[in-house]
Design a protein around this motif. Structure first.
Motif, mmCIF file in Angstrom:
data_model
loop_
_atom_site.group_PDB
_atom_site.id
_atom_site.type_symbol
_atom_site.label_atom_id
_atom_site.label_comp_id
_atom_site.label_asym_id
_atom_site.label_seq_id
_atom_site.Cartn_x
_atom_site.Cartn_y
_atom_site.Cartn_z
ATOM 1 N N LYS A 1 0.827 -1.202 0.000
ATOM 2 C CA LYS A 1 0.000 0.000 0.000
ATOM 3 C C LYS A 1 0.865 1.258 0.000
ATOM 4 N N ILE A 2 1.960 1.213 0.771
ATOM 5 C CA ILE A 2 2.825 2.388 0.826
ATOM 6 C C ILE A 2 3.488 2.624 -0.533
ATOM 7 N N LEU A 3 3.885 1.513 -1.169
ATOM 8 C CA LEU A 3 4.495 1.639 -2.490
ATOM 9 C C LEU A 3 3.502 2.223 -3.490
ATOM 10 N N GLN A 4 2.245 1.760 -3.347
ATOM 11 C CA GLN A 4 1.229 2.250 -4.260
ATOM 12 C C GLN A 4 1.057 3.764 -4.137
ATOM 13 N N ASP A 5 1.084 4.242 -2.894
ATOM 14 C CA ASP A 5 1.018 5.685 -2.679
ATOM 15 C C ASP A 5 2.098 6.396 -3.458
ATOM 16 N N LYS A 6 3.303 5.781 -3.468
ATOM 17 C CA LYS A 6 4.452 6.438 -4.085
ATOM 18 C C LYS A 6 4.330 6.526 -5.586
ATOM 19 N N THR B 1 -4.795 9.721 -8.565
ATOM 20 C CA THR B 1 -5.184 11.049 -8.115
ATOM 21 C C THR B 1 -5.809 11.719 -9.329
ATOM 22 N N LEU B 2 -6.956 12.389 -9.114
ATOM 23 C CA LEU B 2 -7.629 13.013 -10.243
ATOM 24 C C LEU B 2 -7.405 14.522 -10.225
ATOM 25 N N TRP B 3 -7.025 15.058 -11.376
ATOM 26 C CA TRP B 3 -6.883 16.512 -11.508
ATOM 27 C C TRP B 3 -7.956 17.014 -12.446
ATOM 28 N N ASP B 4 -8.620 18.105 -12.062
ATOM 29 C CA ASP B 4 -9.520 18.718 -13.044
ATOM 30 C C ASP B 4 -8.711 19.724 -13.868
ATOM 31 N N ILE B 5 -9.356 20.420 -14.821
ATOM 32 C CA ILE B 5 -8.577 21.297 -15.701
ATOM 33 C C ILE B 5 -8.591 22.753 -15.251
ATOM 34 N N THR B 6 -9.095 23.035 -14.039
ATOM 35 C CA THR B 6 -8.959 24.413 -13.552
ATOM 36 C C THR B 6 -7.512 24.621 -13.120
ATOM 37 N N CYS B 7 -7.133 25.896 -12.994
ATOM 38 C CA CYS B 7 -5.765 26.191 -12.556
ATOM 39 C C CYS B 7 -5.725 26.319 -11.049
ATOM 40 N N ASP B 8 -6.539 25.572 -10.352
ATOM 41 C CA ASP B 8 -6.639 25.715 -8.911
ATOM 42 C C ASP B 8 -6.273 24.382 -8.275
ATOM 43 N N SER B 9 -5.347 24.396 -7.323
ATOM 44 C CA SER B 9 -4.901 23.122 -6.766
ATOM 45 C C SER B 9 -5.987 22.443 -5.936
ATOM 46 N N ASP B 10 -7.077 23.167 -5.594
ATOM 47 C CA ASP B 10 -8.191 22.495 -4.921
ATOM 48 C C ASP B 10 -8.992 21.611 -5.880
ATOM 49 N N GLY B 11 -8.771 21.762 -7.146
ATOM 50 C CA GLY B 11 -9.489 20.945 -8.127
ATOM 51 C C GLY B 11 -8.812 19.598 -8.285
ATOM 52 N N GLU B 12 -8.614 18.916 -7.176
ATOM 53 C CA GLU B 12 -7.861 17.659 -7.177
ATOM 54 C C GLU B 12 -8.529 16.679 -6.217
ATOM 55 N N ILE B 13 -8.720 15.461 -6.672
ATOM 56 C CA ILE B 13 -9.228 14.416 -5.791
ATOM 57 C C ILE B 13 -8.050 13.490 -5.521
ATOM 58 N N THR B 14 -7.435 13.684 -4.372
ATOM 59 C CA THR B 14 -6.173 12.994 -4.087
ATOM 60 C C THR B 14 -6.414 11.539 -3.724
ATOM 61 N N PHE B 15 -5.455 10.703 -4.088
ATOM 62 C CA PHE B 15 -5.524 9.290 -3.712
ATOM 63 C C PHE B 15 -5.553 9.197 -2.197
ATOM 64 N N ASN B 16 -6.494 8.412 -1.687
ATOM 65 C CA ASN B 16 -6.649 8.293 -0.244
ATOM 66 C C ASN B 16 -6.569 6.816 0.113
ATOM 67 N N ARG B 17 -5.572 6.460 0.921
ATOM 68 C CA ARG B 17 -5.347 5.043 1.179
ATOM 69 C C ARG B 17 -6.518 4.379 1.907
ATOM 70 N N ASP B 18 -7.283 5.198 2.660
ATOM 71 C CA ASP B 18 -8.449 4.625 3.342
ATOM 72 C C ASP B 18 -9.613 4.382 2.386
ATOM 73 N N ARG B 19 -9.649 5.161 1.325
ATOM 74 C CA ARG B 19 -10.706 4.977 0.325
ATOM 75 C C ARG B 19 -10.058 4.988 -1.054
ATOM 76 N N PRO B 20 -9.242 3.960 -1.341
ATOM 77 C CA PRO B 20 -8.423 4.013 -2.544
ATOM 78 C C PRO B 20 -9.221 3.952 -3.844
ATOM 79 N N LEU B 21 -8.744 4.672 -4.822
ATOM 80 C CA LEU B 21 -9.317 4.587 -6.169
ATOM 81 C C LEU B 21 -8.208 4.119 -7.117
#
Ligand SMILES: *Cc1c(COP(=O)(O)O)cnc(C)c1O
Length: 617
Positions: free
Chosen positions: A431-436, A478-498
């Motif tokens: 799991k830790i490797l996957q994060d990396k 990790t998902l990035w949207d196309i806005t220029c805003d770093s909040d437009g990101e759905i980060t990989f979460n090890r507790d709820r992995p995608l």
């Protein structure tokens, strides 16, 4: 069994997986990918919002079915009624579908503002209920009186004594003739739970305190409006994920109802329990949001009100609900193409071997070629070890940038392969490797426009690819949207992995779907960076079982969007034209060509064309 993105938790049997694709579990069961391709073939690009009226109908049917069943079961003497709260989704393609699929019921609309009231007045079938909540001025109250003159069955819910005084004045102005029914919203001691719990509780923005209710009663009596007092209303907040607070609120409100009834409010005959019925958004069994079913919810409401009526010796009131999220969420699916993967430099084809490579690089390459299920763990450890040595060699100046790049690529490929081979062992190390080695997926959508509750409140929505489901996804995403805003990101979460698939975007298309986006997201969505409401279409089903696409509404184009925030189309046109025509850098035919291009671009929406397309042209 492979990870099916928790579809059995949140999917409610609305989908089936067949040949690796998500299909709609209805009529001829079309796949989402075929519907999307069909729309894209007509030239539409960017994210697409699909609406499925049969899913609105399903929710309405369930709501009426469970309440009517509970009413039968408990031999309850009141009627069940439901209203849709417009603030949850006011878009015409939704509202018209809702009215269309609810014809067999006496389903009504709830309005919370003047504009919503106009929608309710023009869309609610005559006779079906309309309720009007929220703060109101004299004009809005007059609109309610006008609606009752049109023949509408309308109830004004008073949120404060001032409003009631205005109603009494407007009633005189309309000569005490035809008038709306009146409801009283109660300020509860009980409050809801979760991130939307603020609507209940003593600090809530809405409703009357006990003292105010008594005063309101006196005012109604003095003004001859008492015979219009029809409903007691409460709403304890949205996405109520436990049932206990509702029961508590029902006891409070039931006793207030009974008291007013005993005091002499003869026409009082309804309790409106507001919304709050929750939706399961979770993709992971250990983070499920709900602890009750609709059946339990209906049983509790009917049983508790019956019990209070019995104890207080009054008639059982009609029950109204204003569930919005429960009705609207599932009908909309947002589907957006992946534009790019951001660790795609880690491909074997990017390796830059020289005639003579450091021996450890050769060993890494051999590990990559020979890794298999039985040696995976050992080879993985060797590779990580070699990487440490090679990075030290680089720091000391013994190997160059190309060697370092080869190291990164090879180790990354080995880790990915090892993860795939060891996929059935869920060890922490893996799991830790996957994060990396997370992959960043750039998606052609705006989280601010299409998932505002994710951005603002951290609400999760089910996310999954719509095809390739017969192969195991290996990239922690990790998902990035196309806005220029770093909040437009759905980060990989090890507790709820995608996990998503490793794809070559220059060869293949890959689409991500966001589910349960039909409630609140559309109108809360904002034009951050000037991305608009996506292109939307209604997917209806014909008698023969085939689907058809109705009422396609394209995303606003650039010039409409700029006009929307009050730029002048005229000035923009003139300036662009002037700057092209006056440019010393262009000859006559280039000027014509450039102007043509500019007008074409202005007629398109702000979402990106896929990079795949650029390669074709
Ligand atoms: C928002 C609201 C609703 C809808 O709540 P849901 O949780 O979406 O069901 C119902 N009634 C009132 C008064 C509201 O303000």
């Amino acid at each position: 069994m492979q990870n099916l993105y928790g579809i059995n938790i949140w999917g409610d049997n609305n989908f089936i997986i067949k040949d690796g694709k998500i299909n709609i579990n209805y009529k001829n069961r079309p796949s989402l990918i075929e519907i999307v391709k069909n729309i894209r073939e007509k030239g539409h690009r960017g994210p697409i919002l699909l609406r499925f009226p049969h899913l609105i109908k399903k929710q309405i049917d369930k709501l009426y079915f469970e309440f009517n069943r509970a009413i039968d079961e408990f031999e309850y003497n009141g009627e069940f009624n439901a209203l849709f709260p417009l603030k949850v989704n006011q878009f015409p393609n939704f509202v018209n579908s809702l009215i269309d699929v609810s014809k067999e019921y006496n389903y009504g609309l709830e309005a919370g503002s003047k504009a919503e009231l106009i929608i309710a007045m023009t869309h609610t079938p005559l006779g079906s209920p309309i309720t009007v909540n929220g703060f109101k001025d004299r004009e809005m109250i007059s609109l309610c009186f006008i609606a009752s003159y049109m023949g509408h069955n309308i109830t004004i819910t008073i949120e404060g004594l001032g409003e009631l005084k205005t109603i009494i004045e407007v009633d005189s102005e309309f000569n005490h003739h035809i008038k709306p029914k009146i409801g009283i919203r109660v300020r509860l001691h009980s409050s809801g739970v979760g991130i939307w719990a603020k609507s209940g509780g003593y600090g809530s923005k809405f409703g009357l305190t006990s003292t105010e209710i008594l005063e309101a009663y006196e005012l109604l009596k003095e003004s001859t409006l008492l015979d219009r007092l029809y409903m007691i209303h409460f709403h304890i907040g949205s996405q109520m994920n436990q049932i206990a607070p509702l029961k508590k609120a029902l006891r409070e409100v039931g006793n207030i109802y009974a008291d007013l009834k005993k005091r002499g409010a003869k026409e009082l005959n309804a309790i409106n329990i507001g919304g709050g019925l929750a939706v399961e958004y979770s993709q992971h069994i250990d983070s499920k949001e709900l602890n009750y079913s609709l059946k339990e919810f209906a049983n509790d409401v009917v049983f508790l009100i019956k019990e209070i009526a019995k104890n207080k010796n009054i008639d059982e009131p009609d029950i109204f609900t204003e569930s919005g999220r429960f009705i609207a969420s599932s009908h909309a699916i947002l589907i957006a193409p992946i534009l790019e993967l951001f660790s795609s430099e880690y491909h074997e084809k990017s390796l830059r071997f020289k005639d003579k490579n450091p021996p450890l690089i050769g060993e890494l390459y051999a590990l990559l070629k020979a890794i298999n299920r039985s040696n995976a763990r050992e080879y993985l450890h060797d590779a990580l070890d070699h990487m440490e040595s090679l990075l030290t060699l680089f720091d000391l100046g013994y190997i160059d940038l190309e060697d370092r790049s080869n190291t990164e690529i090879l180790v990354n490929l080995i880790i990915k392969k090892a993860i795939l081979l060891l996929k059935d062992e869920d060890t922490d190390e893996l799991k830790i490797l996957q994060d990396k080695i997370q992959e960043k997926y750039l998606i052609n959508f705006s989280a601010f426009q299409s998932l505002p509750d994710f951005w603002g409140l951290g609400q999760n929505f089910p996310i999954m690819p719509i095809d390739r489901l017969d192969s195991k996804p290996t990239n922690s995403a990790t998902l990035w949207d196309i806005t220029c805003d770093s909040d437009g990101e759905i980060t990989f979460n090890r507790d709820r992995p995608l996990y998503l698939h490793d794809i070559d975007i220059t060869k293949d298309e890959y689409f991500i779907a966001f589910f349960l986006t039909g409630a609140y997201q559309e109108v809360l969505g904002m034009k951050h960076n000037l991305f608009t409401h996506p292109t939307e279409v209604i997917v209806n089903f014909n008698e023969d079982g085939n689907y058809r696409l109705d009422n396609l509404i394209e995303a606003e184009n650039l010039i409409e969007l700029l006009e929307d925030i009050e730029y002048s189309r005229n000035i923009i046109d003139k300036r662009l034209k002037y700057m092209i025509e006056e440019s010393k850098l262009l000859n006559h035919s280039q000027k014509r060509d450039f102007l043509g291009k500019l007008y074409l671009y202005l007629s398109e929406n702000s979402y990106l064309k896929t990079i795949f397309n650029y390669k074709l042209y």
